[in-house]
Design a protein around this motif. Structure first.
Motif, PDB file in Angstrom:
ATOM      1  N   VAL A 108       0.648  -1.180   0.036  1.00 50.45           N
ATOM      2  CA  VAL A 108       0.122  -0.049   0.116  1.00 50.45           C
ATOM      3  C   VAL A 108       1.013   1.221  -0.046  1.00 50.45           C
ATOM      4  N   PHE A 109       1.709   1.144   0.850  1.00 48.27           N
ATOM      5  CA  PHE A 109       2.817   2.467   0.842  1.00 48.27           C
ATOM      6  C   PHE A 109       3.360   2.713  -0.604  1.00 48.27           C
ATOM      7  N   SER A 110       3.882   1.789  -1.217  1.00 53.28           N
ATOM      8  CA  SER A 110       4.704   1.940  -2.575  1.00 53.28           C
ATOM      9  C   SER A 110       3.355   2.371  -3.606  1.00 53.28           C
ATOM     10  N   ARG A 111       2.310   1.754  -3.650  1.00 50.81           N
ATOM     11  CA  ARG A 111       1.163   2.143  -4.431  1.00 50.81           C
ATOM     12  C   ARG A 111       0.681   3.680  -4.240  1.00 50.81           C
ATOM     13  N   THR A 112       0.873   3.812  -3.161  1.00 50.38           N
ATOM     14  CA  THR A 112       0.208   5.559  -2.693  1.00 50.38           C
ATOM     15  C   THR A 112       1.510   6.604  -2.718  1.00 50.38           C
ATOM     16  N   PHE A 113       2.630   6.213  -2.408  1.00 53.78           N
ATOM     17  CA  PHE A 113       3.613   7.172  -2.551  1.00 53.78           C
ATOM     18  C   PHE A 113       4.172   7.597  -3.628  1.00 53.78           C
ATOM     19  N   LEU A 114       4.334   6.775  -4.624  1.00 57.21           N
ATOM     20  CA  LEU A 114       4.721   7.363  -6.027  1.00 57.21           C
ATOM     21  C   LEU A 114       3.973   8.156  -6.814  1.00 57.21           C
ATOM     22  N   LEU A 172       7.626  16.085  -7.772  1.00 52.71           N
ATOM     23  CA  LEU A 172       9.043  15.594  -7.487  1.00 52.71           C
ATOM     24  C   LEU A 172       9.689  14.921  -8.595  1.00 52.71           C
ATOM     25  N   ALA A 173      10.985  14.969  -8.585  1.00 48.57           N
ATOM     26  CA  ALA A 173      11.409  13.979  -9.641  1.00 48.57           C
ATOM     27  C   ALA A 173      11.544  12.850  -9.205  1.00 48.57           C
ATOM     28  N   VAL A 174      11.766  11.746 -10.062  1.00 54.61           N
ATOM     29  CA  VAL A 174      11.758  10.473  -9.889  1.00 54.61           C
ATOM     30  C   VAL A 174      12.872  10.194  -9.032  1.00 54.61           C
ATOM     31  N   GLN A 175      14.095  10.521  -9.455  1.00 53.26           N
ATOM     32  CA  GLN A 175      15.334  10.554  -8.509  1.00 53.26           C
ATOM     33  C   GLN A 175      15.240  11.158  -7.165  1.00 53.26           C
ATOM     34  N   THR A 176      14.510  12.021  -6.865  1.00 56.69           N
ATOM     35  CA  THR A 176      14.474  12.605  -5.473  1.00 56.69           C
ATOM     36  C   THR A 176      13.613  11.720  -4.678  1.00 56.69           C
ATOM     37  N   ALA A 177      12.444  11.056  -5.264  1.00 52.33           N
ATOM     38  CA  ALA A 177      11.579  10.222  -4.726  1.00 52.33           C
ATOM     39  C   ALA A 177      12.223   9.003  -4.200  1.00 52.33           C
ATOM     40  N   SER A 178      13.084   8.477  -5.164  1.00 52.10           N
ATOM     41  CA  SER A 178      13.474   7.037  -5.080  1.00 52.10           C
ATOM     42  C   SER A 178      14.724   7.140  -4.114  1.00 52.10           C
ATOM     43  N   ARG A 179      15.374   8.472  -3.904  1.00 48.70           N
ATOM     44  CA  ARG A 179      16.611   8.723  -2.932  1.00 48.70           C
ATOM     45  C   ARG A 179      15.881   8.740  -1.401  1.00 48.70           C
ATOM     46  N   HIS A 180      14.695   9.199  -1.273  1.00 53.90           N
ATOM     47  CA  HIS A 180      14.081   9.429  -0.081  1.00 53.90           C
ATOM     48  C   HIS A 180      13.233   8.202   0.299  1.00 53.90           C
ATOM     49  N   MET A 181      12.840   7.345  -0.562  1.00 55.65           N
ATOM     50  CA  MET A 181      12.231   6.378  -0.335  1.00 55.65           C
ATOM     51  C   MET A 181      12.717   5.369   0.854  1.00 55.65           C
ATOM     52  N   VAL A 229       7.888   3.998   7.975  1.00 55.81           N
ATOM     53  CA  VAL A 229       6.359   3.935   7.822  1.00 55.81           C
ATOM     54  C   VAL A 229       6.049   2.543   7.418  1.00 55.81           C
ATOM     55  N   GLY A 230       4.930   1.881   7.974  1.00 59.43           N
ATOM     56  CA  GLY A 230       4.706   0.593   7.761  1.00 59.43           C
ATOM     57  C   GLY A 230       4.048   0.329   6.232  1.00 59.43           C
ATOM     58  N   SER A 231       4.125  -0.795   5.679  1.00 62.00           N
ATOM     59  CA  SER A 231       4.005  -1.127   4.447  1.00 62.00           C
ATOM     60  C   SER A 231       2.396  -1.050   4.181  1.00 62.00           C
ATOM     61  N   GLY A 232       1.560  -1.096   5.263  1.00 61.45           N
ATOM     62  CA  GLY A 232       0.084  -0.994   5.101  1.00 61.45           C
ATOM     63  C   GLY A 232      -0.457   0.486   5.229  1.00 61.45           C
ATOM     64  N   ASP A 233       0.504   1.303   5.376  1.00 62.35           N
ATOM     65  CA  ASP A 233       0.155   2.858   5.849  1.00 62.35           C
ATOM     66  C   ASP A 233      -0.063   3.551   4.210  1.00 62.35           C
ATOM     67  N   ALA A 234      -1.037   4.111   4.200  1.00 59.22           N
ATOM     68  CA  ALA A 234      -1.306   4.850   2.892  1.00 59.22           C
ATOM     69  C   ALA A 234      -0.808   6.303   3.097  1.00 59.22           C
ATOM     70  N   THR A 235      -0.145   6.681   1.708  1.00 64.55           N
ATOM     71  CA  THR A 235       0.339   8.235   1.825  1.00 64.55           C
ATOM     72  C   THR A 235      -0.772   9.223   1.598  1.00 64.55           C
ATOM     73  N   VAL A 236      -0.908  10.281   2.346  1.00 65.97           N
ATOM     74  CA  VAL A 236      -1.596  11.265   2.181  1.00 65.97           C
ATOM     75  C   VAL A 236      -1.139  12.493   1.310  1.00 65.97           C
ATOM     76  N   LEU A 237       0.259  12.779   1.641  1.00 66.89           N
ATOM     77  CA  LEU A 237       0.840  13.767   1.282  1.00 66.89           C
ATOM     78  C   LEU A 237       2.249  13.685   0.954  1.00 66.89           C
ATOM     79  N   VAL A 238       2.957  13.971  -0.064  1.00 67.74           N
ATOM     80  CA  VAL A 238       4.307  14.130  -0.074  1.00 67.74           C
ATOM     81  C   VAL A 238       4.705  15.393  -0.835  1.00 67.74           C
ATOM     82  N   THR A 239       5.450  16.306  -0.253  1.00 66.26           N
ATOM     83  CA  THR A 239       5.836  17.638  -0.673  1.00 66.26           C
ATOM     84  C   THR A 239       7.117  17.921   0.014  1.00 66.26           C
ATOM     85  N   ARG A 240       7.838  19.148  -0.866  1.00 67.24           N
ATOM     86  CA  ARG A 240       8.982  19.743  -0.235  1.00 67.24           C
ATOM     87  C   ARG A 240       8.344  20.780   0.712  1.00 67.24           C
ATOM     88  N   CYS A 241       9.396  21.009   1.667  1.00 64.12           N
ATOM     89  CA  CYS A 241       9.155  21.964   2.321  1.00 64.12           C
ATOM     90  C   CYS A 241      10.106  22.664   3.230  1.00 64.12           C
TER      91      CYS A 241
END
Length: 170
Positions: free
Chosen positions: A3-9, A17-26, A33-45
């Motif tokens: 679930v986390f991977s399906r919602t994070f990307l 976000l660039a794919v490289q940035t997301a992959s670097r932080h993943m 984060v647990g594998s069953g936890d769904a992503t609500v928001l990913v953003t730079r701050c």
């Protein structure tokens, strides 16, 4: 795929976000984060009180808030904040569509007040961020039923004070 991977990307792509940035932080996010936890928001701050410290990436799930920091010179990743939402107190945010940003502030369990500035690409996105934060923080507070510690009952009739009758002298 969990679930986390399906919602994070998709959330990272929506944030621009660039794919490289997301992959670097993943890997850092995956440890927190647990594998069953769904992503609500990913953003730079960024931190308004320390703008030169480096770039931050905020991940908000239904259960956790995780913030990573990438140093400017060596590009190293550091975990800045990893906490469950229920451990945060005094969570506030203020959307400003004129400046196209949302300031998020919360007090962590260790008593440190954290402030972050989330920049939006257009004013409509400010209200989308506001709705996501409202869903993550206020809906969670409303869904928790109040705990009754004690109930005060009416006093029994025998314990009520007697009313005084005036005496008329005649």
């Amino acid at each position: 795929m969990d679930v986390f991977s399906r919602t994070f990307l998709p959330a990272a792509a929506e944030a621009g976000l660039a794919v490289q940035t997301a992959s670097r932080h993943m890997p850092v996010f995956r440890r927190c984060v647990g594998s069953g936890d769904a992503t609500v928001l990913v953003t730079r701050c960024s931190r308004p009180d320390r703008p030169l410290i480096g770039d931050h990436l905020l991940l908000l799930t239904h259960r956790r808030l995780v913030i990573t920091r990438q140093t400017r010179v060596l590009q190293r990743l550091r975990l800045h904040l990893n906490t469950e939402l229920r451990e945060l107190s005094h969570v506030t945010w203020s959307p400003d569509p004129r400046l196209r940003c949302v300031e998020l502030a919360a007090t962590a369990i260790d008593g440190v007040r954290e402030r972050f500035l989330i920049r939006a690409q257009h004013p409509q996105q400010v209200w989308q961020l506001d709705a996501l934060l409202n869903h993550a923080f206020r809906a969670r507070v409303r869904s928790v039923a109040p705990r009754i510690v004690a109930k005060v009952a009416d006093a029994p009739a025998a314990a009520q004070p007697a009313t005084f009758q005036p005496v008329v002298a005649g």
